[in-house]
Design a protein around this motif. Structure first.
Motif, PDB file in Angstrom:
ATOM      1  N   LEU A  91       0.725  -1.106   0.135  1.00 26.71           N
ATOM      2  CA  LEU A  91      -0.351   0.198  -0.190  1.00 26.71           C
ATOM      3  C   LEU A  91       1.309   0.967   0.182  1.00 26.71           C
ATOM      4  N   LEU A  92       0.809   2.253  -1.009  1.00 28.57           N
ATOM      5  CA  LEU A  92       1.277   3.356  -1.052  1.00 28.57           C
ATOM      6  C   LEU A  92       0.629   4.818  -0.229  1.00 28.57           C
ATOM      7  N   SER A  93       1.759   5.099   0.045  1.00 32.04           N
ATOM      8  CA  SER A  93       0.629   6.739   1.017  1.00 32.04           C
ATOM      9  C   SER A  93       1.486   7.573   0.831  1.00 32.04           C
ATOM     10  N   LEU A  94       1.227   8.866   0.410  1.00 30.19           N
ATOM     11  CA  LEU A  94       2.042   9.859   1.069  1.00 30.19           C
ATOM     12  C   LEU A  94       2.024  10.029   2.129  1.00 30.19           C
ATOM     13  N   ARG A  95       3.278  10.921   2.590  1.00 25.37           N
ATOM     14  CA  ARG A  95       3.900  11.544   4.171  1.00 25.37           C
ATOM     15  C   ARG A  95       3.440  12.968   4.503  1.00 25.37           C
ATOM     16  N   ARG A  96       2.335  13.059   4.056  1.00 27.36           N
ATOM     17  CA  ARG A  96       2.532  14.103   3.948  1.00 27.36           C
ATOM     18  C   ARG A  96       1.887  15.311   5.566  1.00 27.36           C
ATOM     19  N   ASP A  97       2.314  14.139   6.295  1.00 32.49           N
ATOM     20  CA  ASP A  97       1.765  14.692   7.867  1.00 32.49           C
ATOM     21  C   ASP A  97       3.634  14.879   8.204  1.00 32.49           C
ATOM     22  N   ASP A  98       4.486  13.901   7.696  1.00 33.10           N
ATOM     23  CA  ASP A  98       5.954  14.179   7.671  1.00 33.10           C
ATOM     24  C   ASP A  98       6.284  14.884   7.089  1.00 33.10           C
ATOM     25  N   LEU A  99       6.338  15.631   5.728  1.00 32.30           N
ATOM     26  CA  LEU A  99       6.608  16.716   4.518  1.00 32.30           C
ATOM     27  C   LEU A  99       5.838  17.875   5.892  1.00 32.30           C
ATOM     28  N   ASP A 100       4.596  17.986   6.092  1.00 39.84           N
ATOM     29  CA  ASP A 100       4.294  19.175   6.940  1.00 39.84           C
ATOM     30  C   ASP A 100       5.019  19.886   8.129  1.00 39.84           C
ATOM     31  N   SER A 101       4.998  18.440   8.777  1.00 39.63           N
ATOM     32  CA  SER A 101       5.576  18.568  10.271  1.00 39.63           C
ATOM     33  C   SER A 101       7.583  19.575   9.590  1.00 39.63           C
ATOM     34  N   ARG A 102       8.291  18.812   9.225  1.00 45.19           N
ATOM     35  CA  ARG A 102       9.333  19.689   8.590  1.00 45.19           C
ATOM     36  C   ARG A 102       8.854  21.330   7.563  1.00 45.19           C
ATOM     37  N   PRO A 104       6.327  22.881   6.388  1.00 44.73           N
ATOM     38  CA  PRO A 104       4.698  22.786   6.276  1.00 44.73           C
ATOM     39  C   PRO A 104       4.102  23.469   4.928  1.00 44.73           C
ATOM     40  N   GLY A 105       3.563  23.501   4.288  1.00 46.20           N
ATOM     41  CA  GLY A 105       3.030  24.108   3.322  1.00 46.20           C
ATOM     42  C   GLY A 105       3.435  23.716   1.782  1.00 46.20           C
ATOM     43  N   LEU A 106       4.214  22.740   2.161  1.00 47.23           N
ATOM     44  CA  LEU A 106       5.264  22.700   0.601  1.00 47.23           C
ATOM     45  C   LEU A 106       4.709  21.866  -0.382  1.00 47.23           C
ATOM     46  N   LEU A 107       4.322  20.753   0.264  1.00 45.47           N
ATOM     47  CA  LEU A 107       3.705  19.839  -0.823  1.00 45.47           C
ATOM     48  C   LEU A 107       2.243  20.489  -1.513  1.00 45.47           C
ATOM     49  N   THR A 108       1.657  20.875  -0.317  1.00 40.71           N
ATOM     50  CA  THR A 108       0.251  21.675  -0.839  1.00 40.71           C
ATOM     51  C   THR A 108       1.121  22.828  -1.783  1.00 40.71           C
ATOM     52  N   ALA A 109       2.045  23.366  -1.542  1.00 42.78           N
ATOM     53  CA  ALA A 109       2.425  24.765  -3.367  1.00 42.78           C
ATOM     54  C   ALA A 109       2.260  23.930  -4.005  1.00 42.78           C
TER      55      ALA A 109
ATOM     56  N   TRP B 103       2.984  29.152  -7.522  1.00 50.24           N
ATOM     57  CA  TRP B 103       2.829  28.317  -6.425  1.00 50.24           C
ATOM     58  C   TRP B 103       3.164  29.135  -5.277  1.00 50.24           C
ATOM     59  N   PRO B 104       2.111  29.680  -4.843  1.00 49.33           N
ATOM     60  CA  PRO B 104       1.929  30.413  -3.500  1.00 49.33           C
ATOM     61  C   PRO B 104       2.937  29.443  -2.131  1.00 49.33           C
ATOM     62  N   GLY B 105       3.716  30.117  -2.065  1.00 48.17           N
ATOM     63  CA  GLY B 105       3.988  29.425  -0.322  1.00 48.17           C
ATOM     64  C   GLY B 105       5.239  28.629  -1.013  1.00 48.17           C
ATOM     65  N   LEU B 106       5.504  28.004  -2.098  1.00 53.30           N
ATOM     66  CA  LEU B 106       6.848  26.950  -2.162  1.00 53.30           C
ATOM     67  C   LEU B 106       8.571  27.314  -1.647  1.00 53.30           C
ATOM     68  N   LEU B 107       8.293  29.109  -2.365  1.00 51.21           N
ATOM     69  CA  LEU B 107       9.615  28.790  -1.726  1.00 51.21           C
ATOM     70  C   LEU B 107      10.332  29.849  -0.416  1.00 51.21           C
ATOM     71  N   THR B 108       8.767  29.774   0.557  1.00 45.93           N
ATOM     72  CA  THR B 108       9.080  29.710   1.705  1.00 45.93           C
ATOM     73  C   THR B 108       9.197  28.426   2.384  1.00 45.93           C
ATOM     74  N   ALA B 109       8.028  27.564   1.763  1.00 50.13           N
ATOM     75  CA  ALA B 109       8.434  26.878   2.585  1.00 50.13           C
ATOM     76  C   ALA B 109       9.345  25.657   2.288  1.00 50.13           C
TER      77      ALA B 109
END
Lengths: 118, 118
Positions: A91-102, A104-109, B103-109
């Motif tokens: 099963l594959l999943s994104l480590r979104r929480d882990d990435l967001d904790s380091r 924040p907002g990178l993956l979303t951006a 990509w709003p927030g990318l660089l900041t993140a």
């Protein structure tokens, strides 16, 4: 892992040995490199869809199996994707929480490209 | 550019010919790849300090000139950095507004890594 690898049949040991970095060992350079490939970013987009279960057999079906395996390895070893055994699949999943904790907002951006103003 | 390249002396033509992608042509894969190299990310961090003027001669002084030139080329051609002629030097700046518009927030993140919780 809580079990003795040598007690498992050979294929199980192989899948159990997949390595994922701990959250504190994730490096931004590895994450950005993993996301910098359009094919890998497509896989990440697939995994970002809420409620969809994905396995190694259900993503990136348009590419040769060896290419897909390579991309999934880069995503896994960079800390972007978690690959967990589920019976004979993974099963594959994104480590979104882990990435967001380091970062924040990178993956979303990365996933939320804005349309170009005209 | 608004002038005739052949009317310029040779060195001026060379610097004037540096190419930067238009904001709508910037690709996320190229941006992420540019940022995925620790040395290039260090340059970006330098350029992100407000109020500091940077030139090709003032960043990444710890590396050979050819390496620095290569990294600056990757940063420029991906759309991360703007390199503008200023007399006989080139002024470097982050294309933060352009990147933020796509990509709003990318660089900041990327630049704002969180300390690992212990």
């Amino acid at each position: 892992m809580g079990f003795e690898p040598s007690a498992l049949p050979r294929y199980a040991r192989t899948v159990a040995e997949f390595e994922h970095p701990a959250v504190e060992d994730i490096e931004v350079s590895a994450v950005l490199f993993a996301l910098s490939d359009p094919a890998r970013l497509d896989i990440v987009r697939q995994l970002a869809v809420p409620g969809e279960l994905a396995t190694c057999q259900s993503v990136a079906l348009d590419m040769p199996k060896s290419t897909r395996s390579h991309h999934l390895k880069v995503l896994r070893e960079s800390g972007v994707v978690l690959s967990e055994p589920r019976g004979r699949e993974r099963l594959l999943s994104l480590r979104r929480d882990d990435l967001d904790s380091r970062w924040p907002g990178l993956l979303t951006a990365v996933l939320a490209e804005q349309p170009v103003a005209t």
